[in-house]
Design a protein around this motif. Structure first.
Motif, mmCIF file in Angstrom:
data_model
loop_
_atom_site.group_PDB
_atom_site.id
_atom_site.type_symbol
_atom_site.label_atom_id
_atom_site.label_comp_id
_atom_site.label_asym_id
_atom_site.label_seq_id
_atom_site.Cartn_x
_atom_site.Cartn_y
_atom_site.Cartn_z
ATOM 1 N N GLY A 246 0.821 -1.214 0.000
ATOM 2 C CA GLY A 246 0.000 0.000 0.000
ATOM 3 C C GLY A 246 0.843 1.246 0.000
ATOM 4 N N ARG B 287 2.498 1.769 -3.316
ATOM 5 C CA ARG B 287 1.567 2.324 -4.296
ATOM 6 C C ARG B 287 1.427 3.826 -4.081
ATOM 7 N NH1 ARG B 287 -4.099 -0.885 -5.280
ATOM 8 N NH2 ARG B 287 -5.217 0.954 -5.971
ATOM 9 N N LEU B 288 1.325 4.188 -2.785
ATOM 10 C CA LEU B 288 1.210 5.603 -2.431
ATOM 11 C C LEU B 288 2.435 6.364 -2.902
ATOM 12 C CD1 LEU B 288 -0.677 7.425 -0.627
ATOM 13 C CD2 LEU B 288 1.019 7.098 1.159
ATOM 14 N N THR C 161 4.554 5.604 -5.271
ATOM 15 C CA THR C 161 4.588 5.720 -6.725
ATOM 16 C C THR C 161 3.836 6.963 -7.155
ATOM 17 O OG1 THR C 161 4.260 3.352 -6.662
ATOM 18 C CG2 THR C 161 4.226 4.386 -8.813
ATOM 19 N N ALA C 162 2.622 7.088 -6.601
ATOM 20 C CA ALA C 162 1.788 8.212 -6.982
ATOM 21 C C ALA C 162 2.392 9.521 -6.492
ATOM 22 C CB ALA C 162 0.391 8.029 -6.418
ATOM 23 N N LEU D 124 5.331 10.901 -8.577
ATOM 24 C CA LEU D 124 4.879 11.484 -9.834
ATOM 25 C C LEU D 124 4.200 12.824 -9.589
ATOM 26 C CD1 LEU D 124 4.672 11.123 -12.798
ATOM 27 C CD2 LEU D 124 2.673 9.689 -12.487
ATOM 28 N N LEU D 125 3.418 12.850 -8.489
ATOM 29 C CA LEU D 125 2.709 14.091 -8.182
ATOM 30 C C LEU D 125 3.699 15.199 -7.827
ATOM 31 C CD1 LEU D 125 -0.423 12.946 -6.185
ATOM 32 C CD2 LEU D 125 -0.311 14.023 -8.428
ATOM 33 N N ALA E 233 5.090 16.429 -11.129
ATOM 34 C CA ALA E 233 4.115 17.210 -11.891
ATOM 35 C C ALA E 233 3.726 18.470 -11.129
ATOM 36 C CB ALA E 233 2.885 16.366 -12.186
ATOM 37 N N GLY E 234 3.674 18.345 -9.766
ATOM 38 C CA GLY E 234 3.278 19.488 -8.955
ATOM 39 C C GLY E 234 4.242 20.645 -9.100
ATOM 40 N N ILE F 117 3.404 22.389 -12.194
ATOM 41 C CA ILE F 117 2.196 23.210 -12.053
ATOM 42 C C ILE F 117 2.517 24.474 -11.265
ATOM 43 C CG2 ILE F 117 -0.079 23.288 -10.989
ATOM 44 C CD1 ILE F 117 -0.200 21.598 -13.371
ATOM 45 N N MET G 288 4.021 27.012 -13.287
ATOM 46 C CA MET G 288 3.005 27.636 -14.134
ATOM 47 C C MET G 288 2.228 28.669 -13.341
ATOM 48 S SD MET G 288 1.353 24.479 -16.086
ATOM 49 C CE MET G 288 0.962 24.648 -17.772
ATOM 50 N N LEU G 289 1.883 28.280 -12.091
ATOM 51 C CA LEU G 289 1.111 29.202 -11.261
ATOM 52 C C LEU G 289 1.918 30.449 -10.963
ATOM 53 C CD1 LEU G 289 -0.539 26.697 -8.785
ATOM 54 C CD2 LEU G 289 -1.653 28.012 -10.587
ATOM 55 N N TYR H 124 5.728 25.514 -17.975
ATOM 56 C CA TYR H 124 5.792 24.289 -17.186
ATOM 57 C C TYR H 124 7.257 23.930 -16.946
ATOM 58 C CZ TYR H 124 4.423 19.623 -15.657
ATOM 59 O OH TYR H 124 4.216 18.487 -14.929
ATOM 60 N N LEU H 125 7.591 23.646 -15.680
ATOM 61 C CA LEU H 125 8.956 23.289 -15.278
ATOM 62 C C LEU H 125 9.980 24.399 -15.523
ATOM 63 C CD1 LEU H 125 9.331 19.538 -16.281
ATOM 64 C CD2 LEU H 125 8.809 20.499 -14.053
ATOM 65 N N ASP H 126 9.495 25.618 -15.564
ATOM 66 C CA ASP H 126 10.435 26.743 -15.672
ATOM 67 C C ASP H 126 10.899 27.109 -14.265
ATOM 68 O OD1 ASP H 126 11.851 28.961 -16.198
ATOM 69 O OD2 ASP H 126 10.244 30.043 -17.237
ATOM 70 N N MET I 268 -2.606 31.551 -15.125
ATOM 71 C CA MET I 268 -2.357 30.723 -16.309
ATOM 72 C C MET I 268 -3.185 31.240 -17.467
ATOM 73 S SD MET I 268 -2.024 26.858 -15.036
ATOM 74 C CE MET I 268 -3.183 26.911 -13.697
ATOM 75 N N ILE J 82 -1.340 14.254 -14.149
ATOM 76 C CA ILE J 82 -1.441 14.437 -12.693
ATOM 77 C C ILE J 82 -2.611 13.644 -12.136
ATOM 78 C CG2 ILE J 82 -1.945 16.131 -10.895
ATOM 79 C CD1 ILE J 82 -0.354 18.106 -12.362
ATOM 80 N N PRO K 239 -1.951 9.550 -11.086
ATOM 81 C CA PRO K 239 -1.575 9.109 -9.735
ATOM 82 C C PRO K 239 -2.637 9.442 -8.698
ATOM 83 C CG PRO K 239 -0.202 10.933 -10.446
ATOM 84 C CD PRO K 239 -0.953 10.479 -11.649
ATOM 85 N N LEU L 176 -4.932 6.702 -8.474
ATOM 86 C CA LEU L 176 -4.338 5.591 -7.755
ATOM 87 C C LEU L 176 -4.530 5.796 -6.259
ATOM 88 C CD1 LEU L 176 -2.723 3.082 -8.488
ATOM 89 C CD2 LEU L 176 -0.663 4.365 -8.023
ATOM 90 N N LEU L 177 -4.401 7.059 -5.829
ATOM 91 C CA LEU L 177 -4.526 7.342 -4.408
ATOM 92 C C LEU L 177 -5.967 7.268 -3.943
ATOM 93 C CD1 LEU L 177 -2.040 10.320 -4.015
ATOM 94 C CD2 LEU L 177 -1.716 7.923 -3.445
ATOM 95 N N ARG M 54 -8.453 5.254 -4.642
ATOM 96 C CA ARG M 54 -8.850 3.899 -4.282
ATOM 97 C C ARG M 54 -10.309 3.586 -4.557
ATOM 98 N NH1 ARG M 54 -5.752 0.648 -1.202
ATOM 99 N NH2 ARG M 54 -3.583 1.335 -1.166
ATOM 100 N N TYR N 187 4.935 25.919 -27.654
ATOM 101 C CA TYR N 187 5.097 25.982 -26.201
ATOM 102 C C TYR N 187 6.440 25.362 -25.863
ATOM 103 C CZ TYR N 187 4.045 25.427 -21.268
ATOM 104 O OH TYR N 187 4.078 25.515 -19.908
ATOM 105 N N TYR O 154 9.196 23.958 -23.028
ATOM 106 C CA TYR O 154 9.251 23.442 -21.656
ATOM 107 C C TYR O 154 10.407 24.042 -20.892
ATOM 108 C CZ TYR O 154 5.431 20.339 -21.367
ATOM 109 O OH TYR O 154 4.169 19.864 -21.262
ATOM 110 N N GLY O 155 10.110 24.437 -19.646
ATOM 111 C CA GLY O 155 11.141 24.919 -18.753
ATOM 112 C C GLY O 155 11.872 26.144 -19.275
ATOM 113 N N GLY O 156 11.294 26.806 -20.243
ATOM 114 C CA GLY O 156 11.913 27.998 -20.768
ATOM 115 C C GLY O 156 13.088 27.714 -21.675
#
Lengths: 138, 66, 570, 493
Positions: free
Chosen positions: A66, A69-70, A72-73, A76-77, A80-81, A84, A87-88, A93-95, D1, D16, D19, D22-23, D25, D60, D62-64
């Motif tokens: 368990g 699995r957590l 893994t997620a 990735l989060l 990706a976070g 994001i 971006m915010l 993205y990823l700058d 944005m 995004i 996952p 996955l969490l 459930r 677009y 990525y990452g500038g």
């Protein structure tokens, strides 16, 4: 294999070293060769070695599926976070430049976080693979 | 009875042709009683030919159902 | 309202019908043609709607006199048929009939070939349900054959359109052969379109779907079928191929050959189908001559023919409905039980035989005058024979064997009131048009200065022709020469695909097998090898359908990669 | 944005959400999240398409990091069109799968299912949107790996073998693509597709480029199930869960076709592919073979899902034929067919799914008498089938018409015959189903209505109505495809 004392002892000695080395590869990744991918694999290698010698049920006691699995997620989060977040903060993205007060800090922090995410996911997935394939006989 | 009536009617029609002026394009079309004879022959021929046709094409009703 | 494409009311209405309760559906189907006819009255001539789709400019709606006259009669026929079908409690039939009529009307108003093709196919797809609605194995098979041929006509049409578009760059549906050109010099596109129209118009040798399928339709379905499919083809020929010489010959053959089949046919609805085919011939001749008079004749003939042929189908349908049979050999003497139906049937019979004062006469006279005017001697003689033939099968045989002749002993009730009403209206229209031809002439696309009753001699000769034909019939009966009605079927061109083709395949295999005993097993095998090899390669367990081992899949990849590498380097 | 972030969001959102699923459930929550994300992705795709149609290509970075060093996403009319197809199909399939998936996927695995589904969506969208050859490979792997999982998830154990075979084939395909990208990188030093397009014409004679081209066509050919590399497809579609079959049949091969188009026309350029390489003859032969053999095999199948799979092989054949024409009109036909085939196959597979649930299977005999028992679903299947055949008033007709006009333009008469024969064969295999549905009575005598729930019918009919809509109203679909084709031929974007 846990009946063989040599293996048991050597394994117990090497596992902390492997983990430490994984940490090094992970956190030193932005200066030298390395990074999350390699670190994740090395980190997982420690668990796999443990599983090979002491059995997969021993590994499951250390990290439950368990949690894996957590993780893994979560890895990735995290990756990706960060994207994001940049971006915010007004960048692409990823700058990473937007993360710190100056681009240098930003890049540093950004790469650190992203690589951490990658490392966590890779390690977790590797262990899941191992458990999935090796656990069939139990 | 009906047959005689029909016969009488037919003769009357041919007789009428002597009185009524009739316009014709083809010369043979103007012959006396042309249409009457032609109508008679046509139907007669059609039925007789049709009857002969039966020899070649008649089949049992379930011919295609086998 | 006037921007709505004609026919769409019926198509959409037909789709709505299933929502209504079952008992109301038939009434709904009766209202729709009335609405459609009202819409048609609001359409003005010369109106058109054009659309541009994918770079092609299309003309889904074009209103001119030629379209309008077909539009009117289609709606009238739809109304009569719907009235006749008021007792039917079958959703499928109502929906199919309405969509069928709607698409036929849409096709008549289609200004471009693509729209025409679309409606053309919908008429095929919807009308087949009127056959299948009989719900018997025989009807299913006949319907399937009908569908294949009709769809085939559509496919030919589409390929023709493609070629034609490629040659001429135009998709407009106008005269497809120029005044100076002939069919011989025309391109493959025009040929294919001609062939497609020809199938739907039941040209000789392409005709058999009609006699095969219509008698298998439901009682009411046959009334619908008799009116639209072939007349749509007549319209298409009148629009696309007026004055095409070849049509005269085709038309004469069409008027002649079915009459022989009609003499010996036992199924009276099938007799009507042969008669339908023969009548189409007159129209085709008119279109082939192509003068204004001749075209008027062809179109007027189509108009009145829809009425009296529907009337005849209705009367035979009523007989079938009440007695359960339509075989001439089992019928006779029904005038006692069904006097009204018999009377209406006689009106229809006299109309189709073109007795003066009946509708057939005022229409056929136009065509005949055009034939005389153009000095087509052989055609004229042929058509005279055909006229006598019409008198034989539709004028005498149909009413005689059903209602008179030998008394079959069947006693039944008169047809239901709505059927009588539908037949009555059709009969009144037949006589009305016959007595007041100007009502019809006013609708025709070209001005008519023809007065059928001006020359009494003309009426007289027509009477002579018909009555002497009747006399011949009576004589034949008296002499016992008239072929007795028998429970049998007669072969027609459908034999080729229903019997010959399967037999040939069969007999090749068998005959080969008989050549030598030793080779029996192997030759049988050889005969079936083709099918076997198809199955072997394509069947459920065939080479191409099998689940392949992964290894051989990979081998394929290697082969393809190697092949493309070699090809790229050469 | 702002709007400028749309290309990234298009891919990142499902990435995004995967996952998160996955969490979560809970299968129900995972479904809710998936459909929200998919709908948002659809909105983004539509916005992007409008943006691109009005303002031209959107880039677009990525990452500038500017291209060709960094990864760039390059949205033009062609891939915006494909994005819209993929996201809309995905949304409709998800609408269906709230109930549809629960029948076949164990409730404990549902969140996993949606995770894999979203990852697959991510991969497909990423492949479409990216302007970087290596990035394309990465997304290809994401979509492939997740689709192996999806296929294996069904209750049918043969799904495992099918997924395994697909895995082998897919991996070989992906590896070939990777090798090709590596070779290109070797000679040009760049991975950016636009940059490659600039550099490659000068290297036309290079053997390395030719080898790369060979690996690429075979690799992508595997992914799009080009004859004779299609062998994995029928089983994969047949034994996967029904919703997965619908989703993959309507999207995965479409994206692969797009990638092939992109590489042939944009990266290598049509003059290289068709003038100096004999690609044309290869594609024509393989396309025609696919149409004929796929359709013929489909006629003999007992399992309708396999039948539809083989029909897909044939339909891909039509697309290949369109590509091989090397003309704007041919390419337009292919692009329009991408959309139309997605609509018809999606609709057919979903309708079949309803029947399978109600009648107990997808074999031909299971459908006996379905017309009476499930009138709406059966009607949907018939309309979808008509579209597959290419009957007028349906979307299928529009594609066929465009293809035939393009073929006529090139004067390829034999190909015309192939298309005609293919359509007739399609009539045959669709007719078998229709006959079974309407003219055979059910084996079990109780013929009460067993119509499926409206929440399943709605998505089915959504796709079916779209089939009719795009059959009548071709201005949009053909217009966009035409502009895309012109752009790929070097016209203004």
């Amino acid at each position: 294999m846990k009946d063989i004392p040599v293996l048991r002892v050597v394994t117990k000695i090497t596992i902390p070293i492997i983990l430490l080395f994984a940490m090094y590869v992970q956190f030193h990744g932005d200066y030298g060769p390395g990074g999350g991918f390699q670190a994740g694999v090395i980190f997982a290698a420690a668990f796999i070695l443990y599983g090979l010698v002491f059995g997969t049920s021993a590994v499951r006691q250390v990290v439950s599926p368990g949690i894996l699995r957590l993780l893994t997620a979560l890895g990735l989060l995290l990756f990706a976070g960060v994207g994001i977040l940049t971006m915010l903060l007004g960048g692409d993205y990823l700058d990473y430049n937007t993360l710190g007060q100056d681009p240098l800090h930003g890049q540093h922090l950004g790469i650190f976080l992203v690589e951490l995410g990658v490392g966590i996911t890779v390690a977790a997935v590797m262990i899941i693979f191992f458990l999935a394939f090796a656990g069939r006989r139990d | 009875m009906i047959f005689r009536l029909l016969l009488a009617l037919c003769i009357l029609l041919v007789v009428l042709e002597l009185v009524v002026h009739r316009h014709s394009t083809f010369p043979w079309e103007g012959w006396l009683g042309f249409y009457a004879v032609w109508g008679f022959i046509s139907l007669f021929g059609v039925v007789i030919i049709g009857k002969q046709l039966r020899r070649f094409i008649k089949r049992r009703e379930d011919y295609y159902d086998e | 309202m006037s921007s709505l494409p004609p026919g769409l009311i019926l198509i959409l209405g037909g789709l709505v019908l299933p929502v209504l309760p079952r008992s109301v559906q038939a009434k709904g189907a009766l209202v729709l043609p009335v609405l459609g006819l009202l819409q048609l009255l609001f359409l003005s001539e010369g109106m058109s709607v054009d659309v541009e789709i994918a770079g092609y400019s299309l003309l889904p709606v074009r209103v001119d006199k030629l379209s309008l006259v077909f539009g009117y009669i289609f709606y009238i026929a739809a109304f009569l048929a719907a009235l006749y079908a008021l007792h039917v409690r079958d959703t499928t039939q109502h929906v199919a009939a309405m969509m069928y009529v709607g698409s036929a009307i849409g096709a008549v108003f289609a200004g471009d070939l693509i729209t025409l093709f679309v409606y053309w196919e919908i008429t095929a797809l919807t009308s087949v349900f009127l056959i299948w609605a009989n719900r018997s194995e025989r009807a299913y098979r006949a319907g399937l054959r009908y569908l294949v041929i009709q769809i085939g006509s559509g496919v030919l049409l589409l390929s023709g359109i493609l070629f034609y578009f490629h040659e001429s760059g135009s998709l407009l549906f106008t005269q497809l052969i120029g005044p100076g050109e002939s069919l011989v010099t025309a391109g493959p596109g025009v040929w294919l379109i001609f062939l497609a129209f020809g199938i739907k118009c039941a040209f000789p040798l392409l005709h058999n779907w009609l006699q095969d399928a219509y008698p298998q339709a439901t009682i009411t379905g046959a009334v619908f079928l008799s009116a639209f499919t072939t007349k749509l083809a007549v319209y298409a020929l009148a629009r696309g191929f007026p004055g095409t010489e070849a049509l005269i010959g085709i038309g004469v053959v069409m008027t002649l050959f079915p009459i022989f089949f009609a003499v010996i046919e036992n199924d009276l609805r099938k007799v009507l189908c042969y008669s339908l085919n023969n009548q189409l011939g007159f129209m085709v001749v008119g279109i082939g001559i192509g003068t204004e008079l001749a075209l008027n004749g062809a179109i007027a003939h189509a108009f009145v023919h829809i009425l009296y042929k529907a009337l005849l189908f209705m009367s035979m349908g009523a007989v079938l409905y009440r007695t359960g049979t339509i075989r001439a050999s089992e019928l006779g003497g029904l005038y006692r039980s069904m006097p009204w139906t018999a009377a209406f049937c006689i009106v229809g019979a006299m109309s189709i035989s073109a007795f003066p004062l009946f509708s057939g006469f005022v229409a056929k006279s136009l065509t005949m005058s055009a034939v005389i005017e153009g000095y087509y001697v052989l055609t004229f003689i042929g058509l005279l024979v055909a006229s006598a033939g019409v008198m034989e099968h539709s004028g005498i045989k149909i009413p005689y064997f059903a209602f008179f002749g030998r008394d079959s002993g069947i006693r039944c009730r008169e047809a239901p009131i709505h059927m009588c009403l539908a037949m009555g209206i059709a009969a009144v229209l037949c006589i009305g048009i016959g007595c007041f031809p100007d009502l019809l002439y006013a609708l025709l696309p070209y001005p008519v200065d023809y007065e059928p009753y001006a020359d009494f001699g003309h009426s007289l000769t027509q009477f002579q022709l018909l009555l002497f034909a009747a006399l011949a019939f009576a004589v034949l009966l008296r002499m016992g020469l008239y072929p007795p009605e028998q429970n049998a079927i007669n072969l027609d061109t459908d034999w080729f695909y229903r019997r010959l083709a399967p037999n040939v395949i069969h007999s090749i295999t068998n005959n080969l097998a008989n050549v030598t005993d030793r080779l029996t097993a192997t030759t049988r095998l050889a005969g079936r090898t083709l099918m076997r090899s198809v199955i072997r390669h394509y069947g459920p367990e065939g080479t191409l359908a099998r689940t392949w081992p992964t290894g051989s899949m990979v081998l394929w990849i290697a082969v393809l990669l190697a092949a493309s590498l070699v090809l790229y380097f050469v | 944005m702002t709007l400028a972030q749309l290309p990234a969001l298009q891919v990142i959102l499902p990435l995004i959400a995967a996952p998160l699923c996955l969490l979560l459930r809970s299968g129900r929550l995972a479904w809710l999240l998936s459909i929200l994300v998919s709908a948002t992705a659809l909105i983004i795709a539509v916005l992007l398409l409008r943006l691109v149609l009005e303002n031209g290509t959107v880039i677009y970075t990525y990452g500038g990091w500017a291209a060709p060093w960094g990864i760039e996403y390059r949205v033009d009319i062609a891939n915006a069109f494909v994005l819209a197809i993929v996201t809309s199909i995905s949304t409709v399939v998800l609408l269906f799968s709230r109930v549809g998936a629960s029948w076949e996927i164990k409730s404990s695995e549902q969140s996993l299912f949606y995770t894999a589904y979203l990852l697959c969506l991510t991969g497909l969208l990423g492949m479409t949107v990216t302007g970087d050859a290596f990035n394309l490979f990465v997304f290809l792997e994401i979509s492939s790996l997740s689709s192996y999982v999806l296929i294996a998830m069904g209750p049918d154990r043969r799904g495992l073998t099918a997924a395994y075979q697909y895995l082998i084939m897919g991996t070989i395909g992906a590896t070939f693509i990777l090798i090709a990208v590596g070779l290109l990188y070797m000679v040009t030093g760049t991975l950016n597709m636009a940059d490659l397009a600039n550099l490659l014409p000068a290297l036309e004679q290079s053997r390395t480029v030719r080898v790369a081209f060979a690996f690429l066509t075979v690799g992508i050919g595997l992914k799009l199930a080009m004859f004779p590399l299609h062998l994995w497809l029928p089983n994969a579609y047949a034994y996967a869960p029904h919703v997965v079959s619908a989703f993959l049949a309507a999207t995965a091969t479409k994206v692969a076709v797009y990638v092939l188009v992109r590489f042939i026309y944009d990266v290598f350029g049509s003059s290289f592919a068709f003038d100096s390489m004999p690609l044309q003859s290869i594609l024509v032969v393989l396309g025609a073979a696919a149409v004929l053999s796929g359709s013929t095999v489909a006629i003999f199948q007992h399992n309708i899902k396999r039948m539809l799979g083989y029909s897909s092989v044939a339909q891909i054949g039509y697309m290949i034929l369109g590509i091989s024409l090397a003309s704007v009109s041919g390419l337009t036909a292919t692009l329009v067919h991408l959309l139309n085939h997605a609509l018809m196959k999606g609709g057919l597979f979903l309708a079949l799914a309803c029947m399978a649930f109600q009648l107990g299977g997808t074999r031909l005999v299971d459908l006996a008498g379905a017309g009476r028992r499930m009138p709406w679903t059966s009607a949907a299947f018939v309309v979808g089938g008509l579209s597959l055949i290419g009957v007028p008033l349906t979307a299928g007709f529009v594609s066929k018409w465009l293809l035939v006009v393009a073929v006529l333009e090139a004067g390829w008469w034999p190909v015309l015959i192939v298309i005609a024969v293919g359509s007739l064969l399609a009539v045959a295999y669709i007719w078998r189903v229709i006959e079974m549905i309407y003219f055979r009575s059910a084996t079990n005598p109780d013929e009460h209505s067993e119509e499926t729930h409206w929440s399943l019918l709605a998505p089915v009919w959504l796709l079916i109505v779209a089939n009719v809509y795009f059959g009548l109203h071709t201005q949009w679909s053909v217009g966009v495809a035409q502009r895309a084709a012109q752009m790929l031929f070097g016209g203004p974007g």
